[in-house]
Design a protein around this motif. Structure first.
Motif, mmCIF file in Angstrom:
data_model
loop_
_atom_site.group_PDB
_atom_site.id
_atom_site.type_symbol
_atom_site.label_atom_id
_atom_site.label_comp_id
_atom_site.label_asym_id
_atom_site.label_seq_id
_atom_site.Cartn_x
_atom_site.Cartn_y
_atom_site.Cartn_z
ATOM 1 N N TYR A 91 8.383 -7.270 0.529
ATOM 2 C CA TYR A 91 6.953 -7.039 0.855
ATOM 3 C C TYR A 91 6.437 -5.228 1.021
ATOM 4 O O TYR A 91 7.661 -4.158 0.817
ATOM 5 C CB TYR A 91 7.241 -6.998 2.479
ATOM 6 C CG TYR A 91 6.956 -8.420 2.875
ATOM 7 C CD1 TYR A 91 6.241 -9.683 3.138
ATOM 8 C CD2 TYR A 91 8.116 -9.776 2.787
ATOM 9 C CE1 TYR A 91 6.355 -10.888 3.206
ATOM 10 C CE2 TYR A 91 7.915 -11.521 2.845
ATOM 11 C CZ TYR A 91 7.428 -11.689 3.516
ATOM 12 O OH TYR A 91 7.281 -12.792 4.069
ATOM 13 N N ALA A 92 5.630 -5.298 0.716
ATOM 14 C CA ALA A 92 5.234 -3.737 0.418
ATOM 15 C C ALA A 92 5.040 -3.101 1.608
ATOM 16 O O ALA A 92 3.966 -3.734 3.199
ATOM 17 C CB ALA A 92 3.954 -3.863 -0.606
ATOM 18 N N GLY A 94 2.912 -0.153 3.600
ATOM 19 C CA GLY A 94 2.366 0.613 3.136
ATOM 20 C C GLY A 94 2.662 2.115 4.399
ATOM 21 O O GLY A 94 2.964 1.743 4.842
ATOM 22 N N TRP A 96 0.534 2.970 6.966
ATOM 23 C CA TRP A 96 -0.234 2.271 7.487
ATOM 24 C C TRP A 96 1.108 1.491 8.868
ATOM 25 O O TRP A 96 1.313 2.041 10.029
ATOM 26 C CB TRP A 96 -1.398 1.518 8.031
ATOM 27 C CG TRP A 96 -2.792 1.960 7.292
ATOM 28 C CD1 TRP A 96 -2.950 1.475 6.001
ATOM 29 C CD2 TRP A 96 -3.056 2.825 7.421
ATOM 30 N NE1 TRP A 96 -4.106 2.030 5.777
ATOM 31 C CE2 TRP A 96 -4.153 3.248 6.887
ATOM 32 C CE3 TRP A 96 -2.483 4.143 8.584
ATOM 33 C CZ2 TRP A 96 -5.150 4.195 6.422
ATOM 34 C CZ3 TRP A 96 -4.534 4.846 8.216
ATOM 35 C CH2 TRP A 96 -4.730 5.347 7.652
ATOM 36 N N HIS A 97 1.740 0.750 7.770
ATOM 37 C CA HIS A 97 3.115 0.500 8.119
ATOM 38 C C HIS A 97 3.527 1.602 8.737
ATOM 39 O O HIS A 97 4.840 1.248 9.827
ATOM 40 C CB HIS A 97 3.945 -0.638 7.961
ATOM 41 C CG HIS A 97 3.251 -1.613 7.117
ATOM 42 N ND1 HIS A 97 2.461 -1.530 5.752
ATOM 43 C CD2 HIS A 97 2.842 -3.049 7.582
ATOM 44 C CE1 HIS A 97 1.371 -3.226 6.025
ATOM 45 N NE2 HIS A 97 2.067 -3.667 6.628
ATOM 46 N N GLU A 169 4.415 -8.217 8.280
ATOM 47 C CA GLU A 169 3.702 -8.710 6.367
ATOM 48 C C GLU A 169 2.838 -8.931 6.495
ATOM 49 O O GLU A 169 1.268 -9.593 5.417
ATOM 50 C CB GLU A 169 4.039 -10.336 7.169
ATOM 51 C CG GLU A 169 5.860 -10.810 6.804
ATOM 52 C CD GLU A 169 6.299 -12.338 7.263
ATOM 53 O OE1 GLU A 169 5.505 -12.737 7.412
ATOM 54 O OE2 GLU A 169 7.308 -12.100 7.933
ATOM 55 N N THR A 170 1.383 -8.280 7.552
ATOM 56 C CA THR A 170 0.207 -7.350 6.793
ATOM 57 C C THR A 170 -0.519 -6.145 6.766
ATOM 58 O O THR A 170 0.188 -5.639 6.737
ATOM 59 C CB THR A 170 -0.514 -7.875 8.766
ATOM 60 O OG1 THR A 170 -0.326 -8.678 8.969
ATOM 61 C CG2 THR A 170 -1.424 -7.650 8.528
ATOM 62 N N GLU A 171 -1.220 -7.140 5.491
ATOM 63 C CA GLU A 171 -1.852 -5.807 5.313
ATOM 64 C C GLU A 171 -2.708 -5.083 5.956
ATOM 65 O O GLU A 171 -4.144 -5.177 6.526
ATOM 66 C CB GLU A 171 -3.102 -6.052 3.577
ATOM 67 C CG GLU A 171 -3.196 -4.362 3.216
ATOM 68 C CD GLU A 171 -4.166 -5.004 2.295
ATOM 69 O OE1 GLU A 171 -4.919 -3.886 1.312
ATOM 70 O OE2 GLU A 171 -4.008 -5.839 1.917
ATOM 71 N N THR A 173 -4.812 -1.675 7.596
ATOM 72 C CA THR A 173 -6.248 -0.793 7.039
ATOM 73 C C THR A 173 -5.965 0.409 8.719
ATOM 74 O O THR A 173 -4.778 0.445 9.554
ATOM 75 C CB THR A 173 -7.386 -1.068 7.697
ATOM 76 O OG1 THR A 173 -7.944 -1.959 9.112
ATOM 77 C CG2 THR A 173 -7.441 -2.977 6.679
ATOM 78 N N ALA A 240 -6.010 -6.297 12.964
ATOM 79 C CA ALA A 240 -5.603 -6.902 11.552
ATOM 80 C C ALA A 240 -5.600 -8.293 11.378
ATOM 81 O O ALA A 240 -6.385 -9.485 10.106
ATOM 82 C CB ALA A 240 -4.463 -6.544 10.517
#
Length: 294
Positions: A91-92, A94, A96-97, A169-171, A173, A240
Motif C-alpha cells: 500500500y502506498a 502518502g 497525508w497519511h 488504505e484510502t487515498e 487529500t 475521504a
C-alpha cells in the motif's frame, strides 16, 4: 528519584512481556481469527491478551495504576504495526497519511511522557482504584478491576483507533488536514491544561479550585482535549470515506466514557474536597470552553 527510575524500568519490562505474549498468542493460534487473516482481529487478539497480562501484574503488585500508561502506549504500537503491514502488502503511504500518523503519535507520546512525569512509581495508585478496592469485597473488586479498569478502556481505545485501518488504505487529500487540526487542537488543550494544573498544585496549598488558564473556561479541559483527539481521527476518515460513518463508534464511546463515568466521578470527589467547587460548577462550563460567569 532512583527508586522511581527502577520502578519505571520494571513497568517497562512488564509491558514488553505483555506485548510479546500478546503477539505470540496472536500469531500462533489456529483459531478462526487467524484463518480470517484480518489485521483488525489480529491486533485485537494481541491487545486483549496483553491487557490480561498487565492485569495479572496489577494484581500481583496490588497496584492497578500499572495499567495507566496502557491507554497511550498501545496506540503507538498498533500504529507502527499498521504501517509495517501496509508497507509489506504494497500500500502506498502518502504525505497525508504520514501527517495524521505524526500528529496522532505526538498525542500518544506526550500523554505517555506526562504519565512518566507525574507518577512516583510503583508506590502510587490512582485514588479511584483505591476507592473501588476499599468499597467492595475482594471478589467484586477483582471483577471491577478486570472489566472496568483494564478491559473496558482497552476496548474503547481500540474502537477509537479503528478509523486508522481504512485511513491507511484510502487515498487521502488535503481535506484530511481538518481532522489533523482537530487532533492538534486536542493535543494543545491537554498540554496546557496539564501544565496549568501542575503549576497550580505546586504553588497552592489551600483546597481551592484551579481557575487558571483553560480551567477558567472549562471544568475539564483535559477531557475535552482527549475527546478531540479521537474526533479528529474520525474526521480524517470522513474527509475521504464518508460512507464509513459507522467507524464513529470510537469517538462516541469516548464521549460517553468521559461524560458518564470520568467527569461525574471526578466532580463528586471535588465537591467533597474543595469548598468552592459548588460555585465553580455554577459559573464554569462542564466540558466545552465557554465564557466564565465569574
Amino acid at each position: 528519584m532512583k527508586q522511581k527510575t527502577r520502578d519505571l524500568l520494571v513497568i517497562k519490562l512488564m509491558y514488553i512481556v505483555a506485548f510479546a505474549i500478546g503477539g505470540a498468542v496472536c500469531w500462533s493460534t489456529n483459531s478462526p481469527i487467524e484463518q480470517i487473516d484480518n489485521l483488525v482481529w489480529k491486533m485485537l487478539v494481541m491487545d486483549v491478551v496483553a491487557t490480561i497480562v498487565i492485569f495479572a501484574c496489577s494484581v500481583t503488585w496490588r497496584n492497578s495504576s500499572i495499567y495507566d500508561p496502557y491507554w497511550s502506549v498501545t496506540p503507538q504500537l498498533l500504529s507502527l504495526w499498521l504501517v509495517a503491514d501496509r508497507l509489506y502488502h504494497g500500500y502506498a503511504i502518502g504525505i497525508w497519511h504520514w501527517i495524521v500518523l505524526l500528529v496522532f503519535n505526538v498525542w500518544s507520546i506526550r500523554l505517555t511522557l506526562n504519565w512518566m512525569r507525574t507518577t512516583t512509581g510503583l508506590d502510587w495508585e490512582d485514588w479511584r482504584y483505591r476507592m473501588f478496592r476499599d468499597n467492595n469485597g475482594p471478589a467484586l473488586w477483582q471483577f471491577l478491576n478486570f472489566t472496568g479498569i483494564h478491559m473496558m478502556p482497552t476496548l474503547i481505545v481500540f474502537v477509537g483507533f479503528l478509523p486508522l485501518f481504512p485511513i491507511m488504505e484510502t487515498e487521502l487529500t488535503a481535506w484530511s488536514l481538518i481532522g489533523d487540526a482537530i487532533i492538534v487542537f486536542g493535543i494543545a488543550l491537554e498540554h496546557f491544561a496539564d501544565t496549568q494544573m501542575a503549576a497550580f498544585l505546586r504553588t497552592t496549598k489551600e483546597k481551592k479550585v484551579c481557575r487558571n488558564g483553560l480551567w477558567k473556561y472549562s471544568r475539564h479541559p483535559n477531557y475535552l482535549g482527549e475527546i478531540s483527539i479521537w474526533t479528529g481521527l474520525f474526521i480524517v476518515l470522513m474527509s475521504a470515506r464518508p460512507e464509513l460513518w459507522r467507524y464513529g463508534i470510537g469517538f462516541v464511546a469516548m464521549i460517553i466514557l468521559f461524560n458518564v463515568v470520568s467527569i461525574p466521578m471526578m466532580e463528586k470527589r471535588q465537591m467533597q474536597r474543595r469548598p468552592d467547587y459548588a460555585d465553580y460548577r455554577r459559573t464554569t462550563s462542564r466540558l466545552l470552553l465557554w465564557k466564565s460567569s465569574n
